[in-house]
Design a protein around this motif. Structure first.
Motif, short mmCIF file in Angstrom:
data_model
loop_
_atom_site.label_atom_id
_atom_site.label_comp_id
_atom_site.label_asym_id
_atom_site.label_seq_id
_atom_site.Cartn_x
_atom_site.Cartn_y
_atom_site.Cartn_z
N PHE A 125 -6.44 -8.12 0.88
CA PHE A 125 -6.19 -7.27 2.05
C PHE A 125 -6.92 -7.80 3.28
CE2 PHE A 125 -5.33 -3.95 -1.24
CZ PHE A 125 -3.99 -3.80 -0.94
N GLN B 42 0.84 -1.20 0.00
CA GLN B 42 0.00 0.00 0.00
C GLN B 42 0.88 1.25 0.00
OE1 GLN B 42 -2.12 -2.11 3.18
NE2 GLN B 42 -3.96 -1.08 2.46
N THR C 176 -9.47 -6.91 -4.43
CA THR C 176 -8.86 -6.40 -3.20
C THR C 176 -9.05 -7.36 -2.03
OG1 THR C 176 -10.86 -5.16 -2.67
CG2 THR C 176 -9.15 -3.98 -3.87
N ASP C 177 -9.59 -8.55 -2.30
CA ASP C 177 -9.84 -9.52 -1.22
C ASP C 177 -8.62 -9.82 -0.38
OD1 ASP C 177 -12.46 -9.85 -1.55
OD2 ASP C 177 -12.37 -11.77 -2.59
N THR D 151 -4.69 -5.47 -7.07
CA THR D 151 -5.59 -4.79 -6.12
C THR D 151 -5.97 -3.38 -6.58
OG1 THR D 151 -3.67 -3.98 -4.92
CG2 THR D 151 -4.66 -6.03 -4.13
N GLY D 152 -5.42 -2.94 -7.71
CA GLY D 152 -5.82 -1.65 -8.27
C GLY D 152 -5.19 -0.45 -7.59
N VAL D 153 -4.33 -0.67 -6.61
CA VAL D 153 -3.88 0.45 -5.79
C VAL D 153 -2.39 0.76 -5.97
CG1 VAL D 153 -3.27 -0.92 -3.75
CG2 VAL D 153 -4.11 1.40 -3.45
#
Lengths: 497, 497
Positions: free
Chosen positions: A294, A183, A291-292, A211-213
Motif C-alpha cells: 500500500f 480495499q 501491507t507494504d 495484505t490481510g484486508v
C-alpha cells in the motif's frame, strides 16, 4: 426474503497452489478431493492456467491436456474454469489469431467451460480475439479487469473498462486483484458502479489475501452486488494465496447473503489438502501478511527480483533509489498494472536507470512497452521516453493492435512440432510446443516415463516428524551409534556439551 | 465530512504473545518497540493480564509489577490497559472485596489506566466490586461482555448485559470474542443495538482471528458505531491471535472512518517484532485458520484437553461421544460461555459422563458451577442436575453473590507472604502470592537472579538458519568428520544413500 445466493469459485486446484507452493502440486494429490469439490455446490472450479500448464511440463512430466481431461471426468457436474492471458494464451508472446482460435477450441473440447480472459495492460484489443473464440465454441467468456492503483486508474476508469468488455460480448466481468490491493471501499464503488451503469451483469471478484484486508473487500463487493467470489479451501489459503472458503461461509451466516455450499463437503476437501500441503512445504514462502504494497506500490515478488538484480551488480545498497525510481518508470510507461510481464519490465528498467543513468540504456522489452508492442496502457506514455526508445531500437512506435502485425503461423507451428521426438501428432501437442518452445521438446521426449511427484513422500515426512519430535524433546543423554570406519565397526557415543 | 476517528488498542504486548507463543515473551524483547508504540497514536496499549502475570513469575523470573512500572516509564503518553477477571483478579478463585480493592489500587498506582473487567459467566455481580474499585481510584472502568453462541445468548440478551454494566458505572463497554465466533452480522446487530438503546456509549470490540472472518466483523462493528477495536501489529498477528493492525488501517482507507495511526511507527513496530517472533517459534501452534468451532461450538484448546483426558483413560476413540455430550452439559449448566475456567469444567464433566454414565460422578468444580458458587449463568441450570450436585457434595445451592460468602482475608494473606523467603515487604508481593500461591514462593526466592529469556538466542537462531540452508540445498556429496573413538581419531565420510 430469502437470502441472495453468492456463487463461489474454488481456487485450490489452480491459483492456490500456484501462489502458495510455486504451482508444484501433482495431479495425483488432487484426484481424491475432486468428488467432494464437484458436489460441494461451487459456481466454478478453477483448475487450469499458464503457470499450472508450465509447471506440468517443466517439473511434473505431466501432460496438462491429460490433466484437464481427468478433471473433466472427475468433476462432471462442475463448471471448469481457466485463466487465459488473452492474445498471449498461456505463453509469453502474442500469437496470431488462428493460434488463439485453435487453443480455445481445443481447451473447450477437452473440457473447459469458463474462460477468464485478461491482459496485463488491460488493453481490450489484446483480449478481443480470445473472447470471440470462446463465444464461437459456446463457452462462458469472462472479461477481466486487472485492478491496480495509479493516478489514471479511477473507479470511473474501471467502470468504463467493464463497458468495453461487455461490448466485446463478455458474459460476465471479473475484477481481478492479483496483489491484494483492492480495499473495501474501492471494491464496493467499482462493483456498484458497474451494476448501476450496465444493469445486472454478472460480476466475479478475485482477491489475494497477502495484505490481510481482502475478505472485507469481498464483503463490500457482495454488498455492492457482486455475484461470485473466489476463495480457496482453508487448508490451501492465506498468505500470498486467497481467503478461506469456510471463512467466507461463516462471514455470510445471518446476513442477507448465502453461499449454499455443503459444509460437510468443504470439511472433507479441507482435510484432504491439510494432508497434502506439508508435502510441498519446501516451496512455500514465509509471508503471512504484508501491507507494504500500500505504501511502496511494489508487489513483493517484484521487489525481491530487483534486489536480486542489484546484488548481482554489487549494488545491493541502492534498493531505496530503485524503489523511488519505479513509480517514475511506471508513469512514463502510462501506468501499466504491475503484473507479469509488466512488473519485470518496469522493475528491470528501474534498476538500469539507477545503475546507468535514466534511460541511458533501455532493455528491449521496455522499449517495446514504450513503443506499443505489448499493447496500450490506460495512461499515455511519456513522448520523450518514446522518442528515446525509437532512437535506441530503430523501431517505430505502433498504434495498431499488436496481434495485427503477426503473419499466419499455424502451419509453421505444426512443422516445428512434427520435428520433435515424442510428438504425439495432436493439435494439443502443437499448442504445447507453441506456448513453451523452451520446455516442450524435453517434455515430449520424457513423457513416456509418466508423471513425477516433487512433493515429499510419506516416508520423508515421517522422518522429518521424528526428527522434529526428538529436537523438541531435546537430547536427554548420550546417543549411541554404530559407525563403520575402514571396515571395522565401532560403538560411538555422542553427547551434547 | 471528515472521516470518523476509530481508536485502536494494540495487543502485541499482552494478548498477541499470549495467544501465539504461550505468553513467553520476555520484557527485554518488548522494550525497544515501546517508544514507537507510545507515539503511534493508539487509543490504548494492552500490556498486562492474568497469563502475562503468571508467565512472568512461572517461566521468566520477572516481577510483573516491575514490568508494569517499566511500561509506564517507556510509554508516558499512552493509556495502559489490562484484562481483569473480576472477583478472580488474575487468579483462579474469588477473592474477598478488600483484596480486590487492594489489587486495583496497586495496579493504578503502578501505572494502569484502563481496566477491562470481565467474568467468564457474564455474571455482573462478579464484576461489581472490581468496577467500583476502578472508579474509586479514578481510572477507566470498562465493562465486558464475553461473546458466545447459545440458545439464550441473543442479540437482545447482550444488549441487556451492556445495560447492566452501564448501571454499574462502566465508562465503556467491551465486546470480547475470545473464540473468534463473532460473525459480521452479529457484531453489527449487537453494537447497533447497544448504541440505539443507551445512546453514545463507547464500545470497544475485541476479536481473535482463528476463524479468519473477524476483520469483517470489525468492519461491520465500526459501521454500526463501534469506537475502538483491538488489533495486533502484523508481525504478531493472525492464527489464534488477532487481526493485523496495518490491515485495519488499509481496510478503512477511502471509507468514512480512519484510525489516524502513524504508518511509519507501525512499520517500525512491525519490524521489531518480526525480528523477535522467531525466537519463540517452539511455543507457536500450527493453526492458521480453523472454522470448526462454528459447527462444533467447542474451542480448539478445550477439544485437545478432552482428547488428552480420554487418551489417558485409554478411551481416545470416544471423542465423538464427548463432543456430542458437551452441548448437553453446557445446557444443563445454564449455557456458560466456554472460556477459562468454564471450558475446563464443562469439558471434564462431559468426559466423566461418557466414561462413567451421565452425572454418575461429578467433579467438585462442576458441582460448584451447578450450585452457583462460580456465579450465575445467563440460562437457568437444570434443576435435576442441581439436585444431584447437592446430594453428591452435601453443599447447598446459593443464589447470593459468591464473593459475599468470603470472610476478610487480607491480614491472613499478609502473614502468608511474610513467611516466604525473598518477600520484599510490599503489598504488591502480598497480591502476587495471593493470586499464584503455587508459584510465588519459588519466584520470591529466585527473584534476585534476575529475568530469564526463554526465547532462542541470536546464536541458536543462526545455527538453525545455517542448518536449514544446508538442508534446502541438499547434501551435495560425502561429508567428512573427524570422530574420536577410544582416544583414536578417525576421518569418517558420511554419504546419503
Amino acid at each position: 426474503m430469502s437470502p441472495r445466493k453468492i456463487g463461489v469459485t474454488e481456487l485450490a486446484l489452480r491459483d492456490a497452489h500456484q501462489s502458495l507452493m510455486a504451482t508444484r502440486m501433482a495431479m495425483e494429490d488432487m484426484v481424491e478431493a475432486c468428488e467432494d469439490i464437484d458436489k460441494a455446490g461451487y459456481w466454478s472450479v478453477e483448475c487450469w492456467g499458464g503457470a499450472t500448464f508450465d509447471a506440468c511440463i517443466r517439473f511434473l512430466n505431466e501432460d496438462p491436456w491429460e490433466r484437464l481431461r481427468t478433471f473433466r471426468k472427475l468433476m462432471p457436474n462442475s463448471r471448469l474454469q481457466m485463466l487465459l492471458r488473452g492474445q498471449n494464451l498461456l505463453g509469453y508472446r502474442h500469437y496470431e489469431d488462428m493460434v488463439v482460435d485453435e487453443f480455445v477450441e481445443k481447451s473447450a473440447e477437452n473440457g473447459m467451460d469458463v474462460f477468464r480472459v485478461f491482459d496485463a495492460l488491460n488493453d481490450p484489443r489484446n483480449m478481443a480475439q480470445a473472447m470471440a473464440a470462446v463465444k464461437k465454441v459456446g463457452k462462458h467468456a469472462q472479461g477481466t479487469i486487472c485492478y491496480t492503483m495509479s493516478p489514471v486508474h479511477t473507479v470511473e476508469g474501471f467502470i468504463k473498462s467493464a463497458g468495453r468488455l461487455l461490448d466485446m460480448g463478455a458474459e460476465s466481468i471479473a475484477l481481478k486483484d492479483m496483489a491484494a490491493l483492492l480495499q473495501p471501499q474501492q471494491a464496493y464503488d467499482i462493483v456498484k458502479g458497474i451494476k448501476d451503469t450496465y444493469g445486472d451483469v454478472q460480476i466475479n471478484v478475485h482477491c489475494h489475501s497477502t495484505t490481510g484486508v481482502t475478505l472485507v473487500s469481498l464483503m463490500k463487493a457482495i454488498e455492492a452486488g457482486a455475484d461470485v467470489v473466489d476463495t480457496a479451501i482453508s487448508s490451501m489459503s492465506l498468505g500470498p494465496g486467497h481467503n478461506p472458503t469456510e471463512s467466507l461461509v461463516a462471514m455470510l451466516e445471518g446476513t442477507d447473503y448465502t453461499t449454499g455450499l455443503d459444509m460437510d463437503r468443504l470439511l472433507s476437501i479441507r482435510d484432504h489438502f491439510a494432508k497434502v500441503r506439508p508435502k510441498y512445504s519446501e516451496f512455500e514462502s514465509a509471508t503471512l501478511v504484508d501491507t507494504d504494497i500500500f505504501s511502496s506500490q511494489i508487489p513483493g515478488g517484484m521487489l525481491s527480483n530487483m534486489e536480486g538484480q542489484l546484488k548481482a551488480q554489487g549494488a545491493g545498497d541502492r534498493i531505496r533509489e530503485v524503489m523511488e525510481e519505479v513509480p517514475r518508470v511506471k508513469a512514463d510507461a502510462g501506468h501499466p498494472p504491475l503484473v507479469t510481464p509488466s512488473s519485470q519490465i518496469v522493475g528491470t528498467q528501474a534498476v538500469f536507470n539507477v545503475l546507468m543513468g535514466r534511460y541511458k540504456v533501455m532493455t528491449g522489452e521496455f522499449a517495446d512497452l514504450m513503443l506499443g508492442y505489448y499493447g496500450k496502457c490506460l495512461g499515455d506514455p511519456n513522448p520523450e521516453v518514446v522518442e528515446m526508445a525509437r532512437k535506441q531500437t530503430k523501431k517505430d512506435p505502433i498504434t495498431v493492435r499488436p496481434g495485427d502485425l503477426l503473419k499466419p503461423e499455424w502451419d509453421e507451428l505444426v512443422s516445428q512440432a512434427e520435428g520433435l521426438e515424442g510428438y504425439n501428432g495432436t493439435e494439443e501437442d502443437v499448442l504445447t510446443n507453441a506456448m513453451f518452445p523452451g520446455v516442450a521438446p524435453k517434455f515430449f521426449k520424457e513423457r513416456p516415463e509418466g508423471p513425477k511427484n516433487v512433493g515429499k513422500t510419506a516416508e520423508q515426512l515421517n522422518t522429518e516428524k521424528v526428527a522434529a519430535n526428538a529436537k523438541s524433546k531435546g537430547i536427554q543423554g548420550p546417543a549411541k551409534y554404530n559407525v563403520t570406519v575402514g571396515g571395522r565397526s565401532h560403538s560411538v557415543s555422542v553427547e551434547p556439551v
